[in-house]
Motif scaffolding. Structure first.
Motif, mmCIF file in Angstrom:
data_model
loop_
_atom_site.group_PDB
_atom_site.id
_atom_site.type_symbol
_atom_site.label_atom_id
_atom_site.label_comp_id
_atom_site.label_asym_id
_atom_site.label_seq_id
_atom_site.Cartn_x
_atom_site.Cartn_y
_atom_site.Cartn_z
ATOM 1 N N ASN A 131 -3.477 10.194 0.103
ATOM 2 C CA ASN A 131 -2.968 9.336 1.440
ATOM 3 C C ASN A 131 -0.976 9.270 1.373
ATOM 4 O O ASN A 131 -0.647 8.294 1.870
ATOM 5 C CB ASN A 131 -3.570 7.425 0.288
ATOM 6 N N TYR A 178 0.588 -1.311 0.341
ATOM 7 C CA TYR A 178 -0.085 0.016 0.179
ATOM 8 C C TYR A 178 1.033 0.906 -0.040
ATOM 9 O O TYR A 178 1.980 1.406 0.960
ATOM 10 C CB TYR A 178 -0.896 0.000 1.519
ATOM 11 N N ASP A 225 -9.810 0.247 5.580
ATOM 12 C CA ASP A 225 -10.868 -0.303 5.556
ATOM 13 C C ASP A 225 -10.804 -1.345 4.772
ATOM 14 O O ASP A 225 -11.629 -2.083 4.580
ATOM 15 C CB ASP A 225 -10.911 1.563 4.599
ATOM 16 N N LEU A 226 -9.964 -1.185 4.106
ATOM 17 C CA LEU A 226 -9.578 -2.343 2.877
ATOM 18 C C LEU A 226 -9.792 -3.740 3.957
ATOM 19 O O LEU A 226 -10.180 -4.737 3.055
ATOM 20 C CB LEU A 226 -8.520 -1.720 1.875
ATOM 21 N N GLU A 227 -8.642 -4.083 4.300
ATOM 22 C CA GLU A 227 -8.425 -4.875 5.076
ATOM 23 C C GLU A 227 -9.338 -5.713 5.732
ATOM 24 O O GLU A 227 -9.588 -7.159 6.067
ATOM 25 C CB GLU A 227 -6.978 -4.527 5.768
ATOM 26 N N HIS A 231 -7.435 3.938 4.678
ATOM 27 C CA HIS A 231 -7.486 3.679 3.968
ATOM 28 C C HIS A 231 -6.767 1.472 3.695
ATOM 29 O O HIS A 231 -8.055 1.131 3.701
ATOM 30 C CB HIS A 231 -6.439 4.530 2.807
ATOM 31 N N ILE A 232 -6.442 1.320 5.100
ATOM 32 C CA ILE A 232 -5.396 -0.245 4.915
ATOM 33 C C ILE A 232 -6.761 -0.756 5.596
ATOM 34 O O ILE A 232 -6.939 -1.606 5.052
ATOM 35 C CB ILE A 232 -3.984 -0.190 5.141
#
Length: 223
Positions: free
Chosen positions: A136, A128, A148-150, A145-146
């Motif tokens: 970011n 990332y 939210d995605l992970e 952000h990480i």
């Protein structure tokens, strides 16, 4: 169990490529070209912020970033070397079932090429970084952000890095930060930013990683 690793100054030493690319941008802007050792403070923070400070204001910073990337994207990103002990550390951590992620302010299009070029990509579940438009670039935004995605719980993860931005981004999102001293941030900088541990060698990282993952975020070292 999740461990986020910064790239520049933590996994690899990017001094040559970054400073030469900064010098290239300064030369193209007809600004004084500074010695490499006087530019290492720019390793780690968002590049746009570094050029804004270096040039004394925001006016020429976007053009400086463009010129920097003109050289860096072709040459500078490979003027770099992996710190001794990092590959063995990553192998051991992955073997223990810890999910490893790269979390860098560097644009992810460059970060992935670097990690792959130096043979580190198999150790990481994902790489990332920021976007080329600077989204970011702030570690607080990147780690959010990480998350939210992970979809992992912050208490199950740590952030490992060499600059205050890594620790600040981690604590803003509920992760526990570990500071490493072989990069470009001082011990004082890292302690002030609230790292839970300071580590002096890659070989010494394994124990605090295993200790801190899954623990309630701890008080800063020396607090």
């Amino acid at each position: 169990m999740i461990a986020l690793f910064d790239l520049d100054g933590t996994l690899t030493d990017p001094k040559v490529g970054i400073t030469r690319s900064i010098q290239y941008a300064l030369e193209r802007l007809h600004r004084p070209v500074l010695e490499a050792d006087s530019l290492t403070w720019m390793i780690g923070p968002p590049l746009i912020d570094g050029f804004t400070r270096l040039l004394g204001g925001p006016e020429d910073a976007p053009e400086a970033v463009r010129l920097y990337r003109e050289r860096y994207s072709e040459v500078g990103l490979f003027e770099n070397e992996v710190y001794p002990g990092i590959p063995n550390l990553l192998d051991r951590l992955k073997g223990q079932g810890i999910r490893l992620l790269v979390a860098t302010s560097k644009p992810h299009v460059y970060a992935r090429r670097i990690v792959e070029h130096f043979g580190l990509l198999p150790s990481f579940a994902a790489v990332y970084g920021s976007e080329l438009d600077n989204r970011n670039a702030d570690k607080r935004d990147l780690i959010r952000h990480i998350l939210d995605l992970e979809g992992f719980e912050p208490r199950d993860a740590i952030m490992i890095g060499d600059r205050e931005h890594d620790a600040i981004g981690a604590r803003a999102n509920g992760l526990t930060p570990i500071g490493v001293t072989w990069g470009y941030g001082s011990r004082e900088e890292l302690l002030k930013a609230g790292v839970a541990r300071l580590v002096d060698t890659p070989a010494a990282l394994e124990a605090p990683i295993r200790e801190l993952i899954g623990s309630t975020p701890l008080r800063a070292a020396g607090a």
